[in-house]
Design a protein around this motif. Structure first.
Motif, mmCIF file in Angstrom:
data_model
loop_
_atom_site.group_PDB
_atom_site.id
_atom_site.type_symbol
_atom_site.label_atom_id
_atom_site.label_comp_id
_atom_site.label_asym_id
_atom_site.label_seq_id
_atom_site.Cartn_x
_atom_site.Cartn_y
_atom_site.Cartn_z
ATOM 1 N N THR A 174 -61.693 -26.900 49.396
ATOM 2 C CA THR A 174 -62.424 -27.144 48.142
ATOM 3 C C THR A 174 -61.708 -28.135 47.221
ATOM 4 O O THR A 174 -62.225 -28.469 46.165
ATOM 5 N N ALA A 175 -60.532 -28.597 47.658
ATOM 6 C CA ALA A 175 -59.768 -29.506 46.793
ATOM 7 C C ALA A 175 -60.557 -30.792 46.549
ATOM 8 O O ALA A 175 -61.085 -31.399 47.481
ATOM 9 N N GLY A 176 -60.638 -31.199 45.323
ATOM 10 C CA GLY A 176 -61.268 -32.469 44.981
ATOM 11 C C GLY A 176 -62.790 -32.456 44.963
ATOM 12 O O GLY A 176 -63.413 -33.504 44.817
ATOM 13 N N LEU A 177 -63.394 -31.279 45.128
ATOM 14 C CA LEU A 177 -64.863 -31.219 45.111
ATOM 15 C C LEU A 177 -65.358 -30.874 43.698
ATOM 16 O O LEU A 177 -64.684 -30.180 42.945
ATOM 17 N N ASP A 178 -66.558 -31.362 43.380
ATOM 18 C CA ASP A 178 -67.137 -30.997 42.089
ATOM 19 C C ASP A 178 -67.581 -29.525 42.147
ATOM 20 O O ASP A 178 -67.656 -28.937 43.228
ATOM 21 N N PRO A 179 -67.869 -28.917 40.990
ATOM 22 C CA PRO A 179 -68.140 -27.474 40.968
ATOM 23 C C PRO A 179 -69.268 -27.033 41.899
ATOM 24 O O PRO A 179 -69.180 -25.985 42.545
ATOM 25 N N ARG A 180 -70.336 -27.837 41.990
ATOM 26 C CA ARG A 180 -71.457 -27.429 42.838
ATOM 27 C C ARG A 180 -71.061 -27.447 44.321
ATOM 28 O O ARG A 180 -71.339 -26.506 45.061
ATOM 29 N N SER A 181 -70.382 -28.516 44.765
ATOM 30 C CA SER A 181 -69.931 -28.599 46.167
ATOM 31 C C SER A 181 -68.920 -27.497 46.472
ATOM 32 O O SER A 181 -68.917 -26.926 47.563
ATOM 33 N N ARG A 182 -68.072 -27.231 45.484
ATOM 34 C CA ARG A 182 -67.062 -26.200 45.669
ATOM 35 C C ARG A 182 -67.727 -24.832 45.867
ATOM 36 O O ARG A 182 -67.390 -24.102 46.796
ATOM 37 N N HIS A 183 -68.700 -24.541 45.033
ATOM 38 C CA HIS A 183 -69.406 -23.270 45.132
ATOM 39 C C HIS A 183 -70.114 -23.161 46.493
ATOM 40 O O HIS A 183 -70.044 -22.143 47.176
ATOM 41 N N TRP A 184 -70.753 -24.254 46.877
ATOM 42 C CA TRP A 184 -71.457 -24.283 48.146
ATOM 43 C C TRP A 184 -70.490 -24.022 49.309
ATOM 44 O O TRP A 184 -70.787 -23.264 50.237
ATOM 45 N N LEU A 185 -69.321 -24.650 49.240
ATOM 46 C CA LEU A 185 -68.355 -24.507 50.336
ATOM 47 C C LEU A 185 -67.795 -23.082 50.412
ATOM 48 O O LEU A 185 -67.603 -22.533 51.501
ATOM 49 N N LEU A 186 -67.566 -22.471 49.255
ATOM 50 C CA LEU A 186 -67.091 -21.085 49.258
ATOM 51 C C LEU A 186 -68.148 -20.175 49.890
ATOM 52 O O LEU A 186 -67.828 -19.276 50.672
ATOM 53 N N GLU A 187 -69.419 -20.434 49.570
ATOM 54 C CA GLU A 187 -70.515 -19.660 50.180
ATOM 55 C C GLU A 187 -70.532 -19.848 51.693
ATOM 56 O O GLU A 187 -70.729 -18.906 52.456
ATOM 57 N N LEU A 188 -70.327 -21.091 52.119
ATOM 58 C CA LEU A 188 -70.314 -21.386 53.555
ATOM 59 C C LEU A 188 -69.182 -20.622 54.253
ATOM 60 O O LEU A 188 -69.365 -20.077 55.341
ATOM 61 N N MET A 189 -68.020 -20.569 53.600
ATOM 62 C CA MET A 189 -66.891 -19.853 54.207
ATOM 63 C C MET A 189 -67.200 -18.364 54.337
ATOM 64 O O MET A 189 -66.793 -17.725 55.308
ATOM 65 N N ILE A 190 -67.925 -17.825 53.369
ATOM 66 C CA ILE A 190 -68.338 -16.423 53.459
ATOM 67 C C ILE A 190 -69.300 -16.240 54.638
ATOM 68 O O ILE A 190 -69.147 -15.330 55.452
ATOM 69 N N GLU A 191 -70.263 -17.171 54.751
ATOM 70 C CA GLU A 191 -71.232 -17.112 55.867
ATOM 71 C C GLU A 191 -70.541 -17.206 57.221
ATOM 72 O O GLU A 191 -70.883 -16.486 58.161
ATOM 73 N N LEU A 192 -69.580 -18.124 57.337
ATOM 74 C CA LEU A 192 -68.879 -18.298 58.615
ATOM 75 C C LEU A 192 -68.112 -17.032 58.972
ATOM 76 O O LEU A 192 -68.058 -16.639 60.140
ATOM 77 N N GLY A 193 -67.544 -16.398 57.959
ATOM 78 C CA GLY A 193 -66.851 -15.139 58.183
ATOM 79 C C GLY A 193 -67.813 -14.074 58.679
ATOM 80 O O GLY A 193 -67.520 -13.335 59.620
ATOM 81 N N GLU A 194 -68.985 -14.016 58.040
ATOM 82 C CA GLU A 194 -69.987 -13.031 58.450
ATOM 83 C C GLU A 194 -70.479 -13.311 59.868
ATOM 84 O O GLU A 194 -70.869 -12.396 60.589
ATOM 85 N N ALA A 195 -70.459 -14.593 60.258
ATOM 86 C CA ALA A 195 -70.877 -14.960 61.613
ATOM 87 C C ALA A 195 -69.781 -14.664 62.638
ATOM 88 O O ALA A 195 -69.939 -14.935 63.823
ATOM 89 N N GLY A 196 -68.656 -14.117 62.179
ATOM 90 C CA GLY A 196 -67.622 -13.675 63.106
ATOM 91 C C GLY A 196 -66.576 -14.713 63.459
ATOM 92 O O GLY A 196 -65.752 -14.501 64.350
ATOM 93 N N LYS A 197 -66.588 -15.862 62.737
ATOM 94 C CA LYS A 197 -65.566 -16.872 63.018
ATOM 95 C C LYS A 197 -64.201 -16.389 62.545
ATOM 96 O O LYS A 197 -64.101 -15.693 61.527
ATOM 97 N N THR A 198 -63.179 -16.779 63.272
ATOM 98 C CA THR A 198 -61.818 -16.550 62.819
ATOM 99 C C THR A 198 -61.427 -17.783 62.004
ATOM 100 O O THR A 198 -61.623 -18.908 62.469
ATOM 101 N N ILE A 199 -60.935 -17.559 60.801
ATOM 102 C CA ILE A 199 -60.667 -18.695 59.923
ATOM 103 C C ILE A 199 -59.268 -18.584 59.323
ATOM 104 O O ILE A 199 -58.900 -17.532 58.789
#
Ligand code: ADP
Ligand code: MG
Length: 281
Positions: A174-199
């Protein structure tokens, strides 16, 4: 499925050019499906550790096992081992410019699947799946220089996800991203976790830690492990955060009273008392 951890690192040490220490005797275990956050001040060794986990650097000392097998320079010289390992590990670099290099977004995303030797139909399916997931369908014919930083980050992630790796490594995503992109990326990381990815990811996102990580490893400015635990445990350990330089002690003047308290990194504070002119007291 075996219950052994997906990644096991023991006593990893690494110095650049044999002179600049970057990691000292760091150990970790990551279970399948777990999300591990690497925390620590700039220069503590997070990127170095991620590069070792990605098989891009090799520890001077210590051992690293991924998917039940030792990973080292010698093993990765074996083409078959290397191809298998690389197909299971996806790395999203902090600097997207170092990662996104194809003439168009489409080619960038197709690159990994082509390397994997997938059939053209399957490659098309992967492209449409990841472009839909990352909401970049309308960017597909663009060149990297026609993308904003946030769009480029999405493309970098799309090209990694197109290979469908089991292990995802993100360096300060999330470094260097604007607030909207940052929020979106955090949501994506939650989704990837729910999909069972190891991160495994490096981050300074203390505020969001509990939703994006299952465990944390804190590195010191001496490149050593300061401790590991679940986010709530780590966040509650003020001494640990202070010694890792993840919070700083801050002295305030309230009237005639001086006191110090912690601030998480990235928090700015507007208390004019800092300058000795308290507003509301
Ligand atoms: N290419 C390099 N050459 C020499 N020293 C390096 C190089 N890359 C990183 N370092 C040093 O290694 C240490 C760890 O760096 P790094 O892993 O990038 O930390 P972080 O990602 O936590 O900021 C730092 O002291 C840094 O200066
Ligand atoms: Mg780094």
């Amino acid at each position: 499925m075996s219950s052994e951890p997906l990644l096991v690192a023991n006593g990893l040490s690494y110095s650049y050019l044999e002179r600049f220490p970057a990691l000292e005797e760091v150990s970790l275990e990551v279970a399948r499906g777990q999300r591990l956050a690497l925390l620590g001040a700039n220069g503590c060794g997070k990127s170095t550790l991620l590069k070792i986990l990605a098989g891009l650097l090799f520890a001077d000392r210590g051992s690293y096992l991924a998917f039940g097998e030792e990973v080292n320079a010698e093993k990765l010289e074996d083409e078959q081992f290397s191809a298998a390992f690389r197909s299971r590990v996806g790395f999203v670099f902090q600097n997207t410019d170092a990662q996104v290099f194809s003439p168009t977004v489409r080619e960038e995303i197709a690159f990994g699947p082509l390397q994997l030797g997938l059939e053209p139909d399957e490659i098309e399916t992967r492209i449409s799946d990841v472009t839909a997931m990352l909401e970049i369908g309308d960017l597909i014919e663009r060149a990297p220089y026609q993308l904003s930083a946030g769009q480029k980050k999405r493309v970098a992630i799309a090209s990694v996800l197109a290979m469908n790796p089991e292990l995802l490594l993100f360096d300060e995503p999330t470094a260097g991203l604007d607030p909207r992109s940052r929020h979106w990326l955090l949501e994506l990381m939650i989704e990837l976790g729910e999909a069972g990815k190891t991160i495994v990811f490096a981050t300074h996102e203390l505020d969001q830690l509990e939703s994006i990580a299952d465990r944390c490893l804190v590195l010191s400015e001496q490149h050593r492990s300061l401790g590991a635990g679940v986010p709530a445990e780590i966040l509650a350990d003020y001494e640990l955060l202070l010694s890792a330089n993840l919070v700083h002690e801050h002295t305030h003047r309230h009237g005639k009273l001086l006191h110090s308290h912690a601030h998480k990194r990235g928090h700015h504070h507007r208390d004019s008392g800092e300058h000795g002119f308290p507003s509301g007291v």
